[in-house]
Enzyme design. Sequence first.
Site, mmCIF file in Angstrom:
data_model
loop_
_atom_site.group_PDB
_atom_site.id
_atom_site.type_symbol
_atom_site.label_atom_id
_atom_site.label_comp_id
_atom_site.label_asym_id
_atom_site.label_seq_id
_atom_site.Cartn_x
_atom_site.Cartn_y
_atom_site.Cartn_z
ATOM 1 N N ARG A 14 0.915 -1.173 0.026
ATOM 2 C CA ARG A 14 0.110 0.050 0.070
ATOM 3 C C ARG A 14 0.944 1.379 0.170
ATOM 4 N NH1 ARG A 14 -0.593 4.699 2.609
ATOM 5 N NH2 ARG A 14 -0.369 3.721 4.859
ATOM 6 N N ASP A 15 1.489 1.514 0.978
ATOM 7 C CA ASP A 15 2.208 2.842 1.105
ATOM 8 C C ASP A 15 3.569 2.663 0.227
ATOM 9 O OD1 ASP A 15 2.845 5.264 2.147
ATOM 10 O OD2 ASP A 15 3.613 4.857 4.073
ATOM 11 N N HIS A 206 5.378 4.572 12.598
ATOM 12 C CA HIS A 206 5.445 4.300 11.322
ATOM 13 C C HIS A 206 6.400 5.417 10.699
ATOM 14 C CE1 HIS A 206 3.189 4.017 7.087
ATOM 15 N NE2 HIS A 206 3.904 5.223 6.862
ATOM 16 N N HIS A 208 8.864 7.091 8.058
ATOM 17 C CA HIS A 208 9.784 7.257 6.806
ATOM 18 C C HIS A 208 11.408 7.676 7.013
ATOM 19 C CE1 HIS A 208 6.397 7.002 3.778
ATOM 20 N NE2 HIS A 208 5.942 7.140 4.953
ATOM 21 N N CYS A 239 3.971 9.382 0.182
ATOM 22 C CA CYS A 239 2.603 9.965 0.157
ATOM 23 C C CYS A 239 2.648 10.792 -1.124
ATOM 24 C CB CYS A 239 2.152 10.598 1.319
ATOM 25 S SG CYS A 239 0.540 11.132 1.179
ATOM 26 N N ASN A 248 9.704 4.810 2.955
ATOM 27 C CA ASN A 248 9.507 4.246 4.311
ATOM 28 C C ASN A 248 10.815 3.521 4.787
ATOM 29 O OD1 ASN A 248 6.873 4.283 3.244
ATOM 30 N ND2 ASN A 248 6.200 3.398 5.517
HETATM 31 N N1 COA Z 1 -13.090 4.724 -3.330
HETATM 32 C C1 COA Z 1 -13.111 4.669 -4.520
HETATM 33 N N2 COA Z 1 -13.861 5.868 -5.164
HETATM 34 C C2 COA Z 1 -14.167 6.890 -4.261
HETATM 35 C C3 COA Z 1 -14.030 6.643 -2.638
HETATM 36 C C4 COA Z 1 -13.445 5.676 -2.370
HETATM 37 N N3 COA Z 1 -13.140 5.371 -1.242
HETATM 38 N N4 COA Z 1 -14.428 7.808 -2.114
HETATM 39 C C5 COA Z 1 -15.156 8.730 -3.291
HETATM 40 N N5 COA Z 1 -14.848 7.962 -4.361
HETATM 41 C C6 COA Z 1 -15.238 8.438 -5.832
HETATM 42 C C7 COA Z 1 -16.675 8.976 -5.669
HETATM 43 O O1 COA Z 1 -17.666 7.804 -6.052
HETATM 44 C C8 COA Z 1 -16.811 9.993 -6.750
HETATM 45 O O2 COA Z 1 -16.444 9.400 -8.191
HETATM 46 P P1 COA Z 1 -17.248 9.986 -9.343
HETATM 47 O O3 COA Z 1 -16.403 11.183 -9.707
HETATM 48 O O4 COA Z 1 -17.163 8.817 -10.447
HETATM 49 O O5 COA Z 1 -18.521 10.241 -9.169
HETATM 50 C C9 COA Z 1 -15.377 10.792 -6.531
HETATM 51 O O6 COA Z 1 -14.634 9.670 -5.868
HETATM 52 C C10 COA Z 1 -15.601 11.918 -5.903
HETATM 53 O O7 COA Z 1 -16.146 11.780 -4.662
HETATM 54 P P2 COA Z 1 -16.132 12.507 -3.365
HETATM 55 O O8 COA Z 1 -16.905 12.155 -2.192
HETATM 56 O O9 COA Z 1 -16.289 14.006 -3.682
HETATM 57 O O10 COA Z 1 -14.555 12.290 -3.129
HETATM 58 P P3 COA Z 1 -13.558 13.440 -2.683
HETATM 59 O O11 COA Z 1 -13.032 14.018 -4.299
HETATM 60 O O12 COA Z 1 -13.504 14.449 -2.090
HETATM 61 O O13 COA Z 1 -12.111 12.470 -2.600
HETATM 62 C C11 COA Z 1 -11.238 10.594 -1.471
HETATM 63 C C12 COA Z 1 -12.162 11.843 -1.462
HETATM 64 C C13 COA Z 1 -10.843 10.293 0.035
HETATM 65 C C14 COA Z 1 -11.906 9.612 -2.134
HETATM 66 C C15 COA Z 1 -9.956 11.095 -2.305
HETATM 67 O O14 COA Z 1 -9.355 12.217 -1.712
HETATM 68 C C16 COA Z 1 -8.804 9.901 -2.286
HETATM 69 O O15 COA Z 1 -9.074 8.913 -2.821
HETATM 70 N N6 COA Z 1 -7.738 10.313 -1.536
HETATM 71 C C17 COA Z 1 -6.553 9.133 -1.359
HETATM 72 C C18 COA Z 1 -5.938 9.413 -0.224
HETATM 73 C C19 COA Z 1 -4.809 8.385 -0.191
HETATM 74 O O16 COA Z 1 -4.621 7.546 -0.577
HETATM 75 N N7 COA Z 1 -3.769 9.001 0.664
HETATM 76 C C20 COA Z 1 -2.581 8.348 0.718
HETATM 77 C C21 COA Z 1 -2.622 7.274 1.811
HETATM 78 S S1 COA Z 1 -2.806 8.147 3.347
HETATM 79 ZN ZN ZN Z 2 3.638 6.207 5.095
#
Ligand code: COA
Ligand code: ZN
Length: 298
Positions: A14-15, A206, A208, A239, A248
Amino acid sequence: MNKDYVFINEVGPRDGLQNQKTIMSSSARIKLIEKLIDANFPGIEVTSFVNPKAVPAMEGAAEIMKGLQDTKECEISVLVPNLKGFELARDSGAKVFSVVPAATEIMNQKNINMSLDEAINSSCEIIKETKSIKLKARGYVAVAWECPFEGKVDKKIVLSIAEKLILAGADEIILADTIGAANPASVSALIKECINEFNQDILSVHFHDTRALALANVCAALAEGIRKFDSCIGGLGGCPFAPGAAGNLATEDLANMLKQMGYETNVNLEKLPEIVDFCESELRTSLGGRMTAWLNNS
Ligand code: COA
Ligand code: ZN
């Protein structure tokens, strides 16, 4: 937990992979996880249920869960950034869920598009849902020492987030040095304050290795009684939403150091170089902790 046993939670799939230039296919990610299981890791964070538009390398999370057949005794966890991610993960059979509120406003905005309060509330809601179906909830506190946008983080904020996650039912609290800015003194200081407030057995860290301090930070945490650590095979990691987050702590360096210090991890060190090679060839980049060359030659 046995005093001399240290739990290594491998977070490479994942990370480690989420920010790589080359995206690893789902089938290769499953192979990697199987190799890690075969090397006896007690815990592996296998993927995240995030928006694949935000993190293309994590696309296919449900496929990964489906592809994992015999996970032996290994605790398979997944990261869920919001309720939708939790529901998708639960429906694909996940049993251990990690939530990731960060300790600052801007980091939460950048990472999961929520304010600090929204991130805490959403994480608590996910934890409560998890406990209501008798599954396990892990609560990260990201940027627990320093934020790339807001600088040094006040320990009181970290403690108050941790407390709220625990009240919601979190089984574990993981202090994450997301950008690798902690040092042994700041690690000891934060852990001491946490242990004053809650049971150290639920605490994990955790690190890095951005400033080459990850192993030193592990030693500081060990001295405070911490016996659970995240790390990434090959020192993969970073990240996508935290500028400056380098790899990490390399698992092979951690496992080797713990072994040499007399701790038991059950991880099969001899199998690690081949796993690093596998990641190198899949990602077409050179990887490996500091001790890989020595391990290959010994
Ligand atoms: N998994 C898959 N799709 C997701 C989702 C999830 N957990 N949460 C929201 N979505 C989709 C929605 O269905 C929507 O899809 P569409 O554009 O096809 O309609 C779109 O994402 C936007 O939805 P919204 O609720 O407005 O989400 P957002 O734009 O506010 O994004 C996250 C929120 C959390 C989904 C997004 O910021 C994200 O994936 N971040 C990743 C964070 C990460 O992995 N960081 C590193 C590890 S810490
Ligand atoms: Zn990390």
